[in-house]
Design a protein around this motif. Structure first.
Motif, PDB file in Angstrom:
ATOM      1  N   ALA A   1       0.965  -1.057  -0.070  1.00  0.00           N
ATOM      2  CA  ALA A   1       0.064   0.067   0.086  1.00  0.00           C
ATOM      3  C   ALA A   1       0.903   1.205  -0.012  1.00  0.00           C
ATOM      4  CB  ALA A   1      -1.054  -0.015   1.145  1.00  0.00           C
ATOM      5  N   VAL A   2       1.780   1.257   1.002  1.00  0.00           N
ATOM      6  CA  VAL A   2       2.876   2.456   0.739  1.00  0.00           C
ATOM      7  C   VAL A   2       3.666   2.470  -0.369  1.00  0.00           C
ATOM      8  CG1 VAL A   2       4.869   3.195   2.079  1.00  0.00           C
ATOM      9  CG2 VAL A   2       2.888   2.326   3.521  1.00  0.00           C
ATOM     10  N   ALA A   3       4.059   1.295  -0.946  1.00  0.00           N
ATOM     11  CA  ALA A   3       4.568   1.565  -2.247  1.00  0.00           C
ATOM     12  C   ALA A   3       3.824   1.965  -3.368  1.00  0.00           C
ATOM     13  CB  ALA A   3       5.054   0.166  -2.803  1.00  0.00           C
ATOM     14  N   ARG A   4       2.568   1.942  -3.257  1.00  0.00           N
ATOM     15  CA  ARG A   4       1.679   2.090  -4.406  1.00  0.00           C
ATOM     16  C   ARG A   4       0.980   3.838  -4.033  1.00  0.00           C
ATOM     17  NH1 ARG A   4      -3.799   2.377  -5.357  1.00  0.00           N
ATOM     18  NH2 ARG A   4      -4.668   1.184  -3.513  1.00  0.00           N
ATOM     19  N   ILE A   5       0.509   4.058  -2.485  1.00  0.00           N
ATOM     20  CA  ILE A   5       0.188   5.352  -2.439  1.00  0.00           C
ATOM     21  C   ILE A   5       1.145   6.507  -2.107  1.00  0.00           C
ATOM     22  CG2 ILE A   5      -1.611   6.352  -0.774  1.00  0.00           C
ATOM     23  CD1 ILE A   5      -3.103   3.742  -0.830  1.00  0.00           C
ATOM     24  N   GLY A   6       2.367   6.126  -1.427  1.00  0.00           N
ATOM     25  CA  GLY A   6       3.438   6.677  -0.994  1.00  0.00           C
ATOM     26  C   GLY A   6       2.829   7.032   0.491  1.00  0.00           C
ATOM     27  N   THR A   7       4.251   8.261   1.186  1.00  0.00           N
ATOM     28  CA  THR A   7       3.762   8.706   2.318  1.00  0.00           C
ATOM     29  C   THR A   7       3.892  10.347   2.144  1.00  0.00           C
ATOM     30  OG1 THR A   7       6.519   8.611   2.677  1.00  0.00           O
ATOM     31  CG2 THR A   7       4.995   6.905   3.566  1.00  0.00           C
ATOM     32  N   PRO A   8       3.304  11.049   2.999  1.00  0.00           N
ATOM     33  CA  PRO A   8       2.668  10.677   4.208  1.00  0.00           C
ATOM     34  C   PRO A   8       1.336  10.086   4.006  1.00  0.00           C
ATOM     35  CG  PRO A   8       2.582  12.925   3.834  1.00  0.00           C
ATOM     36  CD  PRO A   8       3.410  12.538   2.746  1.00  0.00           C
ATOM     37  N   GLY A   9       0.864   9.202   5.120  1.00  0.00           N
ATOM     38  CA  GLY A   9      -0.254   8.693   5.089  1.00  0.00           C
ATOM     39  C   GLY A   9      -0.879   8.195   6.317  1.00  0.00           C
TER      40      GLY A   9
ATOM     41  N   LEU B   1      -0.949  -1.098  15.327  1.00  0.00           N
ATOM     42  CA  LEU B   1      -2.252  -1.515  14.837  1.00  0.00           C
ATOM     43  C   LEU B   1      -2.397  -2.805  14.261  1.00  0.00           C
ATOM     44  CD1 LEU B   1      -3.523   1.857  13.286  1.00  0.00           C
ATOM     45  CD2 LEU B   1      -4.040   1.001  15.669  1.00  0.00           C
ATOM     46  N   GLY B   2      -1.382  -3.451  13.887  1.00  0.00           N
ATOM     47  CA  GLY B   2      -1.232  -4.731  13.036  1.00  0.00           C
ATOM     48  C   GLY B   2      -2.157  -5.779  13.881  1.00  0.00           C
ATOM     49  N   GLY B   3      -2.793  -6.396  12.950  1.00  0.00           N
ATOM     50  CA  GLY B   3      -3.363  -7.812  13.551  1.00  0.00           C
ATOM     51  C   GLY B   3      -4.953  -7.488  13.286  1.00  0.00           C
ATOM     52  N   GLU B   4      -5.303  -6.146  13.225  1.00  0.00           N
ATOM     53  CA  GLU B   4      -6.755  -6.000  12.888  1.00  0.00           C
ATOM     54  C   GLU B   4      -6.819  -5.702  11.506  1.00  0.00           C
ATOM     55  OE1 GLU B   4      -9.393  -3.308  15.368  1.00  0.00           O
ATOM     56  OE2 GLU B   4      -7.498  -3.100  16.612  1.00  0.00           O
ATOM     57  N   PRO B   5      -8.173  -5.860  10.883  1.00  0.00           N
ATOM     58  CA  PRO B   5      -8.390  -5.343   9.564  1.00  0.00           C
ATOM     59  C   PRO B   5      -7.998  -3.748   9.556  1.00  0.00           C
ATOM     60  CG  PRO B   5      -9.986  -6.737  10.257  1.00  0.00           C
ATOM     61  CD  PRO B   5      -9.304  -6.451  11.557  1.00  0.00           C
ATOM     62  N   LEU B   6      -7.180  -3.310   8.466  1.00  0.00           N
ATOM     63  CA  LEU B   6      -6.826  -2.059   8.550  1.00  0.00           C
ATOM     64  C   LEU B   6      -7.122  -1.463   7.251  1.00  0.00           C
ATOM     65  CD1 LEU B   6      -3.375  -2.492  10.305  1.00  0.00           C
ATOM     66  CD2 LEU B   6      -5.402  -1.541  11.222  1.00  0.00           C
ATOM     67  N   ILE B   7      -7.181  -0.130   7.185  1.00  0.00           N
ATOM     68  CA  ILE B   7      -6.969   0.591   5.680  1.00  0.00           C
ATOM     69  C   ILE B   7      -5.911   1.481   5.614  1.00  0.00           C
ATOM     70  CG2 ILE B   7      -8.609   2.176   6.761  1.00  0.00           C
ATOM     71  CD1 ILE B   7      -9.750   2.083   3.617  1.00  0.00           C
ATOM     72  N   TYR B   8      -5.037   1.690   4.953  1.00  0.00           N
ATOM     73  CA  TYR B   8      -4.140   2.643   4.577  1.00  0.00           C
ATOM     74  C   TYR B   8      -4.638   3.741   3.735  1.00  0.00           C
ATOM     75  CZ  TYR B   8       0.400   5.086   3.749  1.00  0.00           C
ATOM     76  OH  TYR B   8       1.321   6.233   3.735  1.00  0.00           O
ATOM     77  N   GLU B   9      -4.458   5.222   3.891  1.00  0.00           N
ATOM     78  CA  GLU B   9      -5.009   6.309   3.410  1.00  0.00           C
ATOM     79  C   GLU B   9      -3.944   7.182   2.891  1.00  0.00           C
ATOM     80  OE1 GLU B   9      -9.376   6.441   5.439  1.00  0.00           O
ATOM     81  OE2 GLU B   9      -8.178   8.494   5.275  1.00  0.00           O
ATOM     82  N   GLY B  10      -3.840   7.624   1.692  1.00  0.00           N
ATOM     83  CA  GLY B  10      -2.957   8.725   1.321  1.00  0.00           C
ATOM     84  C   GLY B  10      -3.426  10.032   2.386  1.00  0.00           C
ATOM     85  N   PHE B  11      -2.472  10.770   2.738  1.00  0.00           N
ATOM     86  CA  PHE B  11      -2.589  12.106   3.724  1.00  0.00           C
ATOM     87  C   PHE B  11      -3.104  13.134   2.390  1.00  0.00           C
ATOM     88  CE2 PHE B  11      -1.759  15.676   5.818  1.00  0.00           C
ATOM     89  CZ  PHE B  11      -2.219  15.271   7.173  1.00  0.00           C
ATOM     90  N   VAL B  12      -4.154  13.565   2.824  1.00  0.00           N
ATOM     91  CA  VAL B  12      -4.734  14.702   1.985  1.00  0.00           C
ATOM     92  C   VAL B  12      -4.396  16.145   2.674  1.00  0.00           C
ATOM     93  CG1 VAL B  12      -7.047  15.749   1.209  1.00  0.00           C
ATOM     94  CG2 VAL B  12      -6.806  13.258   1.559  1.00  0.00           C
TER      95      VAL B  12
END
Ligand code: AMP
Length: 360
Positions: A127-135, A165-176
């Motif tokens: 996700a970070v490779a695709r969306i980038g940081t910050p997020g 947070l790992g271990g739970e279902p998560l979502i990564y979002e790009g920082f707007v």
């Protein structure tokens, strides 16, 4: 008319208070009787998954609604077989899961931040490779007021975010990189009629709503927000008050989340609009005509988080209306009340707001 409200927090309390003049009685269901709602209406206590107890509570009600987003869906679905439940449990199901919510927005053509589901550590890398940081890495469920979120400023922050947070279902979002945050609230009636409020401008601190000003008079953004909200509301055949929170980026709106209920950023409507969001929610779910949503002057709402101001000093601020939720226990991060200022001009409102900020 009797409305059965699951959850008896401050939203339920204000719903009940708005119902009294209309002859609408709100009855509450919550785990504890010592709640903001329980102080102003009859309350039944029980667990949220105790179906027989919930069914007995809802017996004889014209409609069931909820003031809390984490009500188990199975409980609402069971109640919906006996009594109308509004807003529809399907809307709550989407709002309870940030991934379903962002996916629905995308499917309806409502812009969102770039996002990706994250279940495993390697999903986060991808996700970070695709969306980038910050997020921001967020839990898909049970997150509210900034809880269950980790900012990732650079790839070096991945380990810490995963450890948190790992271990739970998560979502990564790009920082707007937004210039402002705004929300739109609307009531949709049983025949599909829609009454939109003027946009509210919101300021969050530590992920918690601190302050709202309204109306944001911006015809183009208002029209855009109404178009987005209408698409979401239509999708569900929605009944009740619906809120959508947006980031403002230039002339665009990026949807962050929806709330299938009355919303903190609409508290200003109690004194600042012709009909409050609470009254309009009751009107909508009871199949009554909706009330006008126009602003009456310029409003500002400030949340009291962790402590309440001195009542005398607060009431000395021009145009101020105080709301104490009656919570006995003050805890850091807990919303204990709010105040709304309504004045005829934006400049008078902003001067009074500066005084109020010093008290909050
Ligand atoms: P939420 O719990 O999603 O409502 O997030 C709480 C607050 O965190 C928002 O109102 C924003 O101020 C900030 N925030 C959440 N998601 C993002 C994002 N993708 N980009 C920038 N800020 C965000």
């Amino acid at each position: 008319m009797r409305v059965a409200v699951i959850g008896a927090g401050q939203l339920g309390r204000m719903l009940a208070l708005s119902g009294y003049p209309l002859g609408v009685q709100c009855a509450f269901y919550d785990r504890s009787a010592d709640t903001p709602g329980g102080q102003v209406g009859p309350i039944t206590t029980g667990e949220f998954d105790d179906l027989p107890r919930l069914a007995a509570f809802a017996q004889g009600a014209d409609v069931v609604t909820f003031d809390w987003e984490n009500v188990p869906l199975a409980s609402l679905a069971a109640l919906a077989r006996r009594v109308p439940v509004y807003p529809q449990p399907a809307a709550l199901a989407v709002a309870q899961d940030r991934l379903l919510e962002k996916t629905l927005f995308r499917d309806l053509g409502v812009p969102t931040a770039p996002f990706a589901p994250v279940d495993l550590r390697q999903d986060l890398e991808a996700a970070v490779a695709r969306i980038g940081t910050p997020g921001i890495l967020k839990t898909r469920r049970f997150g509210y007021d900034g809880k269950g979120q980790a900012h990732i400023r650079s790839r070096a922050g991945l380990d810490a975010a995963w450890a948190a947070l790992g271990g739970e279902p998560l979502i990564y979002e790009g920082f707007v990189r937004f210039s402002r945050e705004a929300s739109l609230l609307a009531a949709r009636g049983r025949r599909g009629e829609l009454a939109c409020y003027p946009l509210s401008l919101n300021v969050h601190r530590g992920g918690i709503l601190a302050e709202t000003r309204a109306p944001l008079r911006h015809a183009a953004l208002q029209a855009l927000a109404e178009r987005h909200l209408r698409a979401v509301a239509r999708h569900f055949g929605y009944v009740g008050v619906l809120a959508i929170e947006f980031f403002v980026v230039g002339g665009r709106l990026i949807a962050n989340e929806m709330a299938p209920r009355v919303h903190n950023s609409g508290h200003w409507t109690i004194e600042g609009a012709v009909t409050s969001q609470f009254e309009n929610h009751l009107r909508a779910i009871l199949g009554l005509p909706l009330g006008a949503t126009a602003a009456r002057g310029h409003a500002a709402m400030v949340n009291f988080i962790g402590r309440l101001p001195d009542v005398r000093r607060a009431l000395a601020v021009p145009g101020l209306h105080l709301h104490d939720y009656g919570k006995r226990e003050a805890r850091p991060g807990r919303k204990l009340g709010h105040a709304t200022i309504v004045l005829p001009t934006a400049s008078a409102r902003d001067r009074a707001l500066a005084r109020l900020r010093r008290l909050a």
